[in-house]
Write a protein that holds these residues in place. Structure first.
Motif, PDB file in Angstrom:
ATOM      1  N   ASN A 146       0.815  -1.211   0.000  1.00 34.82           N
ATOM      2  CA  ASN A 146       0.000   0.000   0.000  1.00 34.82           C
ATOM      3  C   ASN A 146       0.851   1.264   0.000  1.00 34.82           C
ATOM      4  O   ASN A 146       0.497   2.267  -0.630  1.00 34.82           O
ATOM      5  N   GLN A 147       1.974   1.223   0.720  1.00 32.28           N
ATOM      6  CA  GLN A 147       2.849   2.378   0.755  1.00 32.28           C
ATOM      7  C   GLN A 147       3.425   2.673  -0.626  1.00 32.28           C
ATOM      8  O   GLN A 147       3.424   3.816  -1.093  1.00 32.28           O
ATOM      9  N   ALA A 148       3.913   1.633  -1.298  1.00 31.28           N
ATOM     10  CA  ALA A 148       4.488   1.823  -2.630  1.00 31.28           C
ATOM     11  C   ALA A 148       3.417   2.259  -3.631  1.00 31.28           C
ATOM     12  O   ALA A 148       3.664   3.117  -4.485  1.00 31.28           O
ATOM     13  N   LEU A 149       2.226   1.678  -3.520  1.00 32.29           N
ATOM     14  CA  LEU A 149       1.131   2.045  -4.418  1.00 32.29           C
ATOM     15  C   LEU A 149       0.714   3.500  -4.188  1.00 32.29           C
ATOM     16  O   LEU A 149       0.490   4.252  -5.150  1.00 32.29           O
ATOM     17  N   LYS A 150       0.629   3.906  -2.933  1.00 28.41           N
ATOM     18  CA  LYS A 150       0.246   5.274  -2.616  1.00 28.41           C
ATOM     19  C   LYS A 150       1.259   6.264  -3.169  1.00 28.41           C
ATOM     20  O   LYS A 150       0.892   7.296  -3.741  1.00 28.41           O
ATOM     21  N   GLN A 151       2.535   5.954  -3.020  1.00 28.49           N
ATOM     22  CA  GLN A 151       3.578   6.846  -3.529  1.00 28.49           C
ATOM     23  C   GLN A 151       3.483   6.979  -5.045  1.00 28.49           C
ATOM     24  O   GLN A 151       3.629   8.084  -5.594  1.00 28.49           O
ATOM     25  N   PHE A 152       3.232   5.878  -5.716  1.00 29.51           N
ATOM     26  CA  PHE A 152       3.151   5.910  -7.174  1.00 29.51           C
ATOM     27  C   PHE A 152       1.936   6.701  -7.644  1.00 29.51           C
ATOM     28  O   PHE A 152       2.034   7.566  -8.525  1.00 29.51           O
ATOM     29  N   LEU A 153       0.783   6.438  -7.061  1.00 27.19           N
ATOM     30  CA  LEU A 153      -0.440   7.094  -7.505  1.00 27.19           C
ATOM     31  C   LEU A 153      -0.433   8.592  -7.191  1.00 27.19           C
ATOM     32  O   LEU A 153      -1.034   9.391  -7.911  1.00 27.19           O
ATOM     33  N   SER A 154       0.243   8.966  -6.123  1.00 27.60           N
ATOM     34  CA  SER A 154       0.257  10.375  -5.716  1.00 27.60           C
ATOM     35  C   SER A 154       1.458  11.137  -6.247  1.00 27.60           C
ATOM     36  O   SER A 154       1.669  12.296  -5.898  1.00 27.60           O
ATOM     37  N   ASP A 155       2.277  10.476  -7.074  1.00 30.50           N
ATOM     38  CA  ASP A 155       3.480  11.098  -7.634  1.00 30.50           C
ATOM     39  C   ASP A 155       4.438  11.570  -6.552  1.00 30.50           C
ATOM     40  O   ASP A 155       5.112  12.594  -6.703  1.00 30.50           O
ATOM     41  N   SER A 156       4.511  10.820  -5.437  1.00 31.62           N
ATOM     42  CA  SER A 156       5.379  11.230  -4.341  1.00 31.62           C
ATOM     43  C   SER A 156       6.602  10.339  -4.200  1.00 31.62           C
ATOM     44  O   SER A 156       7.237  10.306  -3.150  1.00 31.62           O
ATOM     45  N   LEU A 157       6.936   9.580  -5.253  1.00 30.68           N
ATOM     46  CA  LEU A 157       8.137   8.759  -5.214  1.00 30.68           C
ATOM     47  C   LEU A 157       9.365   9.650  -5.099  1.00 30.68           C
ATOM     48  O   LEU A 157       9.550  10.579  -5.885  1.00 30.68           O
ATOM     49  N   LYS A 158      10.199   9.353  -4.122  1.00 30.78           N
ATOM     50  CA  LYS A 158      11.443  10.095  -3.953  1.00 30.78           C
ATOM     51  C   LYS A 158      12.568   9.260  -4.544  1.00 30.78           C
ATOM     52  O   LYS A 158      12.946   8.228  -3.993  1.00 30.78           O
ATOM     53  N   ILE A 159      13.079   9.689  -5.668  1.00 32.46           N
ATOM     54  CA  ILE A 159      14.004   8.877  -6.451  1.00 32.46           C
ATOM     55  C   ILE A 159      15.416   9.465  -6.416  1.00 32.46           C
ATOM     56  O   ILE A 159      15.608  10.665  -6.554  1.00 32.46           O
ATOM     57  N   ILE A 160      16.400   8.598  -6.204  1.00 31.09           N
ATOM     58  CA  ILE A 160      17.794   8.956  -6.402  1.00 31.09           C
ATOM     59  C   ILE A 160      18.274   8.201  -7.628  1.00 31.09           C
ATOM     60  O   ILE A 160      18.222   6.978  -7.678  1.00 31.09           O
ATOM     61  N   THR A 161      18.706   8.938  -8.651  1.00 25.35           N
ATOM     62  CA  THR A 161      19.105   8.311  -9.899  1.00 25.35           C
ATOM     63  C   THR A 161      20.607   8.093  -9.945  1.00 25.35           C
ATOM     64  O   THR A 161      21.379   8.999  -9.662  1.00 25.35           O
TER      65      THR A 161
END
Length: 331
Positions: free
Chosen positions: A296-311
């Motif tokens: 649910n946490q990963a799904l929520k981050q994806f749907l809300s565009d709140s993924l914090k990404i280090i590239t």
């Protein structure tokens, strides 16, 4: 001698025919659950009290749930052995922020008719654009919907699934022939044995996941549904490469998935190079059942565009800050 053989064959035929009259036994999830968390069991029981709706399309009846509130919508699609209520933990978590639709597939044997019915269902409920979340067959079906109806899909989650392939058909062709011939109760018995041997141990023997999965083999799913769903698994479609490159996609996978070969997991990521990839560690084929908080946490981050990404341009891997496992972007 010939008469004895003939008699013997007749007796065998009678026994085989009579075996089709044996009903599939029925057990409920509460009878099958051997865990200690009664709150989780009660939450499922209360969820099932929410009234469902039905859609008649091309001679088949779709059972589905519409609940929740919000400007955006989520469509949940289950796998071969699933049901609309397999997603109850996600639906309860997201219903305050999203309008939610979850379906149970009738015995339809091709993706085209499945897709047409989903579009009719969405239209019936005045949903023009939807976030689709599918697992296993549902993840494969979600890919088909994105390829065929790209303007209706806002974001897509392909969970524990595979791209169009020939491998699964080759691996299961003989078993499916047997499944089509044997009576329903016997087919469900063999399906349960597969769950007990491979699927449930990979899910860390989670008692609730076990009870929910096994319950579906005790009368909640028919043989016709299961065989039709397999036919959808091996139904081929052509991905819409131009449109899918523009789509926002999340891939959920498990590093010990007993039902999706590693080579297909690799090919899936190659097919969708822009996708975020969340890998569940040792959680098996149904992480939305037995790794709910992480899912649910990963799904929520994806749907809300709140993924914090280090590239990392060298490794081409992306990492969610402060969370395991990795979010990969593969090329």
């Amino acid at each position: 001698m010939k008469s004895k053989i003939r008699t013997f064959l007749i007796v065998l035929l009678v026994i085989f025919a009579a075996s089709y009259l044996v009903p599939t036994p029925h057990y409920t999830v509460s009878e099958l659950y051997d865990g200690k968390d009664q709150k989780m069991l009660n939450s499922l029981s209360n969820f099932r009290k929410i009234p469902t709706q039905s859609l008649n399309f091309e001679g088949n009846t779709w059972r589905y749930l519409v609940t929740g509130k919000g400007k955006e919508s989520i469509l949940f699609l289950h796998g071969m052995a699933g049901n609309y209520d397999f997603w109850w933990q996600q639906i309860n978590a997201f219903k305050d922020d999203y309008r939610i639709v979850s379906v149970t597939y009738p015995p339809i044997s091709n993706l085209a008719e499945m897709g047409e019915a989903i579009i009719v269902l969405l239209d019936k409920n005045n949903i023009q654009e939807v976030n689709v979340v599918g697992s296993s067959l549902g993840g494969y079906f979600a890919q088909y919907l994105l390829a065929t109806y790209p303007n209706r899909i806002k974001k897509a989650v392909f969970g524990n699934t595979f791209p169009p392939n020939d491998l699964l058909e080759k691996q299961n062709s003989k078993l499916v022939v047997i499944a089509k011939v044997v009576p329903e109760w016997l087919m469900m018995y063999f399906l349960r044995q597969g769950l007990y041997k491979n699927v449930i141990p990979a899910a860390q023997n989670d008692p609730l996941a076990k009870a929910v999965l096994v319950e579906n083999t005790y009368g909640r799913m028919s043989k016709a549904q299961f065989v039709a769903r397999y036919n959808c698994v091996i139904d081929k479609f052509q991905p819409n490469t131009d449109k899918q490159k523009q789509a926002k996609i999340m891939i959920f996978e498990a590093d010990n998935d007993p039902l999706v070969p590693a080579e297909l997991r690799i090919k899936l990521k190659q097919l969708y190079p822009q996708a975020h990839v969340h890998t569940f560690h040792e959680k098996g084929h149904f992480p939305y059942l037995n790794a709910t908080v992480e899912y649910n946490q990963a799904l929520k981050q994806f749907l809300s565009d709140s993924l914090k990404i280090i590239t990392n341009p060298t490794s081409r891997n992306n990492l969610i800050v402060g969370q395991k496992p990795l979010l990969e972007i593969s090329n």
